[in-house]
Design a protein around this motif. Structure first.
Motif, PDB file in Angstrom:
ATOM      1  N   GLN A   1       3.161  58.945  35.466  1.00 55.51           N
ATOM      2  CA  GLN A   1       2.919  58.192  36.774  1.00 55.51           C
ATOM      3  C   GLN A   1       3.242  58.571  37.892  1.00 55.51           C
TER       4      GLN A   1
ATOM      5  N   GLY B   1       1.214  53.951  31.094  1.00 55.42           N
ATOM      6  CA  GLY B   1       0.879  53.343  32.358  1.00 55.42           C
ATOM      7  C   GLY B   1      -0.115  54.131  33.131  1.00 55.42           C
ATOM      8  N   VAL B   2      -0.999  54.892  32.518  1.00 58.08           N
ATOM      9  CA  VAL B   2      -2.025  55.950  33.182  1.00 58.08           C
ATOM     10  C   VAL B   2      -3.279  55.835  32.350  1.00 58.08           C
TER      11      VAL B   2
END
Length: 171
Positions: free
Chosen positions: A99, A137-138
């Motif tokens: 992130q 989270g990417v």
């Protein structure tokens, strides 16, 4: 040598997962059932290696190309998510790095079965890759911070190994 521990998945959830991944494909689907050696045991090896009991069947060849893909997508995502979730603390440094734009390497290794053509490996592991990217989270696209690598280890027990590592800066 790092310690290996069984994933802390509730027994009822684990039973449902094993039923989902252990059953052979529906008759006539064109998808091969898991190898006769059964499935690997779910384990986590710190700092970033998960072994997941999931049979990755080729999705780019045969009559099952479209027919079975939707069901496999949901099943694969659920199984990978259930394996990653108990080790969220260990996943955090990789998520923080990704992130923050630092490169993270993810090697997805198909375990068991025979050798698969190397051009079939990435699409076969598509839903594993999608789920790992979600947990980091990417995005999983080519411009994202994750360097995706694929490998295979033929053998008896079927599974997937997901190995995360931080890429050291050069220069």
């Amino acid at each position: 040598m790092p310690t290996v521990r069984q994933c802390d998945v509730p027994p009822d959830v684990w039973a449902k997962l094993m039923a989902a991944v252990g059953d052979p494909a529906p008759t006539g689907s064109g998808v091969r059932p898991p190898p006769s050696g059964g499935m690997v045991a779910a384990t986590f090896v710190p700092p970033g290696t998960w072994v997941i009991p999931l049979h990755l069947a080729a999705v780019t060849n045969g009559p099952a190309l479209k027919r079975g893909a939707i069901g496999r997508a949901g099943r694969d995502r659920r199984v990978v998510a259930a394996a990653l979730a108990p080790a969220l603390r260990e996943l955090a440094p990789f998520a923080d790095a990704a992130q923050g734009g630092r490169p993270v390497r993810c090697r997805i290794t198909r375990l068991g079965g025979g050798l698969m053509d190397d051009d079939n490996l990435p699409p076969t592991a598509k839903w594993v890759r999608d789920t790992v990217a979600l947990f980091l989270g990417v995005g999983d696209g080519p411009r994202g911070p994750v360097q995706w690598k694929y490998d295979q280890e033929p053998g008896d027990a079927a599974g997937v190994r997901v190995e995360l590592s931080l890429v050291e800066a050069t220069g």
